[in-house]
Design an enzyme around this catalytic site. Structure first.
Site, PDB file in Angstrom:
ATOM      1  N   ASP A  10     -19.210  -9.425  -7.687  1.00  0.00           N
ATOM      2  CA  ASP A  10     -18.359  -9.651  -6.526  1.00  0.00           C
ATOM      3  C   ASP A  10     -17.552  -8.384  -6.272  1.00  0.00           C
ATOM      4  OD1 ASP A  10     -16.798 -11.106  -4.526  1.00  0.00           O
ATOM      5  OD2 ASP A  10     -15.194 -10.993  -5.999  1.00  0.00           O
ATOM      6  N   PHE A  43       3.906  -7.274  13.572  1.00  0.00           N
ATOM      7  CA  PHE A  43       2.566  -7.821  13.781  1.00  0.00           C
ATOM      8  C   PHE A  43       2.627  -9.341  13.837  1.00  0.00           C
ATOM      9  CE2 PHE A  43      -1.288  -9.743  12.124  1.00  0.00           C
ATOM     10  CZ  PHE A  43      -2.269  -9.138  12.894  1.00  0.00           C
TER      11      PHE A  43
END
Length: 354
Positions: free
Chosen positions: A201, A267
């Site tokens: 992974d 944001f």
């Protein structure tokens, strides 16, 4: 209703998850850990789901539609959401994953299967031998006591071979452990000797798990130094790892980023942009499609070289952040999930060990 405050920590999330029940409603803000699986009933936010999916890029979740579900253990990065618990305690996504791992039955190795068949065959053979001795002994008028039959059968049973198999497995696991390889079963030890390809992974395993700025791509006609400064100014108040990495990559000192009367734009998942306003300058940094709409709405064109840079960054597995100044595109910042230091040396040691 459970209302948490900013700075919500993992320990608090775990405590709350144990106390919550189906139908409870809780609030999460930027920086909070989501305690339970649920459905967003109000608001939208960017969620870090890397703990579940392994993907470092955050996703947007909002009330209504098919992207309103959230998973316990993930983290809210921006905005504020109200979530309704949709699972009972002990039935969350993480609980089910843990149950699957705990309930997984270990497969026998090929050697164990072959040995089991061999032991069964030997055992059956020795039972037949022991039982047929009685008629032969009676015919030869040689009496044999029951204790002698039992002793003979115990001596013939191949229990030693079965005991050796466990000892061999433990010895193999110990040898692997000395090479810093943890194995959980004999099958893992045997499989390790047959490995040709190793799949890992990426996020958090061979990479740091957070996207970092790696390169600035200014548009034609924009000086690199000017674009770097504009990018850094748009990230001064950005507390995300991406924002901090932009400041770090720019190598600009804090004194050079001081402006008069700055207004910082945080944001949000709705605007998908952040930035700064000062004097008559408006700098925005955000997703490609959002900045493109912003520039085209103002009557400006999106540069083709920036479009090409965005496409190339995306094809290379990176994340492009487009920067605009007064609604004109100045360039794009490339974000990548950086590989951890020393990974190449670790792979070399692994190859030597194998």
């Amino acid at each position: 209703m459970v209302d948490n405050k900013p700075g919500f920590q993992v320990e608090t999330a775990l405590k709350m998850s144990a106390e919550m029940k189906l139908g409870d409603i809780f609030l999460c803000e930027a920086g909070d850990q989501i305690p339970m699986d649920g459905e967003i009933i109000e608001g939208l936010a960017t969620i870090d789901e890397s703990a579940i999916t392994g993907e470092s890029a955050p996703v947007i979740r909002e009330a209504g539609g098919d992207k309103s579900s959230v998973t316990g253990g993930t983290k809210v990065l921006s905005d504020r959401i109200k979530v309704k618990v949709t699972t009972k305690p002990g039935e969350s996504f993480l609980d089910k994953m843990i149950a699957l791992v705990e309930g997984a039955s270990r497969q026998k190795t090929p050697n164990e299967i072959a040995l089991t068949i061999l032991l069964a065959g030997f055992t059956l053979t020795f039972i037949i031998v022991t039982l047929t001795l009685k008629p032969f002994a009676d015919y030869a008028q040689t009496p044999i006591t029951i204790a002698a039959f039992i002793s003979l059968f115990v001596c013939l049973i191949p229990t030693t071979i079965g005991g050796l198999l466990s000892a061999i497995g433990i010895a193999g696991m110990d040898r692997a452990l000395r090479a810093n390889v943890i194995t959980k079963s004999g099958k893992a030890v045997e499989t390790a000797g047959d490995i040709d390809v190793l799949l890992l992974d990426k996020t958090g395993t061979i990479t740091i798990g957070n996207r970092k700025a790696t390169q600035f791509h200014p548009a034609d006609g924009i000086q690199l130094e000017e674009f770097i400064k504009a990018s850094a100014l748009s990230s001064v108040a950005d507390e995300t790892p991406e924002g901090k990495s932009i400041i770090e990559l720019s190598q600009l000192k804090s004194e050079s980023l001081l402006v008069s009367n700055p207004v910082y734009i945080d944001f949000t998942a709705e605007t998908r942009t952040s930035g700064i306003d000062f004097e008559e300058t408006r700098i925005r940094k955000g997703a490609y499609d959002t900045i493109k709409k912003l520039t085209e709405k103002s009557g400006n064109t999106f540069p083709q070289e920036t479009q090409d840079a965005v496409t190339k960054i995306s094809e290379n597995g990176g994340t492009p952040l487009v920067v605009s100044v007064n609604e004109k595109v100045w360039g794009v910042i490339e974000l990548q999930d950086i590989i951890k230091t020393g990974i190449q040396e670790r792979f070399q040691r692994l190859r030597k060990w194998v």
